[in-house]
Design a protein around this motif. Structure first.
Motif, PDB file in Angstrom:
ATOM      1  N   SER A 105      97.998   8.499  85.838  1.00  0.00           N
ATOM      2  CA  SER A 105      96.966   8.244  86.841  1.00  0.00           C
ATOM      3  C   SER A 105      95.581   8.363  86.213  1.00  0.00           C
ATOM      4  N   SER A 106      94.592   7.790  86.890  1.00  0.00           N
ATOM      5  CA  SER A 106      93.215   7.888  86.405  1.00  0.00           C
ATOM      6  C   SER A 106      92.760   9.337  86.332  1.00  0.00           C
ATOM      7  N   ALA A 107      93.186  10.128  87.321  1.00  0.00           N
ATOM      8  CA  ALA A 107      92.800  11.548  87.334  1.00  0.00           C
ATOM      9  C   ALA A 107      93.388  12.283  86.134  1.00  0.00           C
ATOM     10  N   SER A 108      94.642  11.991  85.803  1.00  0.00           N
ATOM     11  CA  SER A 108      95.274  12.642  84.652  1.00  0.00           C
ATOM     12  C   SER A 108      94.587  12.239  83.358  1.00  0.00           C
ATOM     13  N   ALA A 109      94.266  10.947  83.253  1.00  0.00           N
ATOM     14  CA  ALA A 109      93.590  10.469  82.049  1.00  0.00           C
ATOM     15  C   ALA A 109      92.215  11.126  81.906  1.00  0.00           C
ATOM     16  N   THR A 110      91.488  11.240  83.013  1.00  0.00           N
ATOM     17  CA  THR A 110      90.169  11.873  82.980  1.00  0.00           C
ATOM     18  C   THR A 110      90.260  13.311  82.511  1.00  0.00           C
ATOM     19  N   SER A 111      91.284  14.037  83.004  1.00  0.00           N
ATOM     20  CA  SER A 111      91.478  15.435  82.608  1.00  0.00           C
ATOM     21  C   SER A 111      91.724  15.558  81.106  1.00  0.00           C
ATOM     22  N   VAL A 112      92.568  14.673  80.567  1.00  0.00           N
ATOM     23  CA  VAL A 112      92.851  14.712  79.135  1.00  0.00           C
ATOM     24  C   VAL A 112      91.605  14.338  78.331  1.00  0.00           C
TER      25      VAL A 112
END
Length: 203
Positions: free
Chosen positions: A91-98
């Protein structure tokens, strides 16, 4: 799923197998199909866990973080966070966190897009390139060692079979999700009643 399956004998067969009375308990399902599905999931979990363990020990990073570095490293065009998420299948949120984690570690930087100032692109720093230049050969050496248990022809056959499974999964993913349900003849050892399709949980 866990209630319908069991592991092989300790120290022996590591694969998952359904209970002997599976066909009676789940009349709408195929035991061999379920075993295939469970073992694909278990194999994937085990392989990812080992890459995570090695990435953590080597770089204090998760496998997903290293995968993002690899995606940025291999990009032949300015790569945006949304494209990274798409290629990493997260997800975009997961990618942003990484990306936030990697930026704090000074392994990558966010820069204005050269053609659209409303967007950002991701670049590796020298430190990020140093990590990926070690991670990639290391992980490929691990993969080669792991898969050496299969002969070359077996590896090619495994790829062919998994390709068919992935194609089937892609077709199903494009359909409207079917409600989960069916008939279960709950084993007497559980002391509960069977659940019919469309029925609520037994009280």
């Amino acid at each position: 799923m866990a209630g319908a399956a069991r592991s092989g004998a300790p120290g022996g067969d590591p694969s998952m197998h359904v209970e002997p009375d599976f066909d009676e308990e789940f009349p709408g399902a195929d035991a061999l199909s379920v075993e295939c599905y469970l073992n694909i999931l278990r194999a994937g979990d085990r392989l990812l866990a080992e890459i995570n363990r090695r990435a953590k020990a080597s770089f204090d990073l998760s496998a997903s973080a290293c995968a993002v570095l690899a995606i940025v490293d291999g990009a032949t065009e300015p790569i945006t966070p949304s494209l990274i998420a798409e290629r990493a299948i997260v997800s975009s949120a997961s990618a942003t966190s990484v990306l936030d984690t990697l930026e704090k570690r000074e392994l990558l930087v966010r820069r204005p897009h050269p053609d659209d100032r409303r967007k950002l692109v991701i670049d590796l720093t020298d430190a990020g390139r140093a990590v990926i230049d070690q991670f990639l050969p290391g992980v490929h050496t691990f993969e080669t060692r792991l898969m050496s248990v299969l002969a070359p022809a077996e590896r090619a056959e495994l790829i062919r079979l998994l390709s068919r499974v992935q194609a089937s999964a892609a077709v199903i993913a494009g359909e409207a999700p079917e409600p989960l349900g069916g008939v279960r003849n709950v084993p007497a050892r559980l002391g509960r009643k069977s659940i019919k399709k469309g029925a609520g949980p037994t009280k």
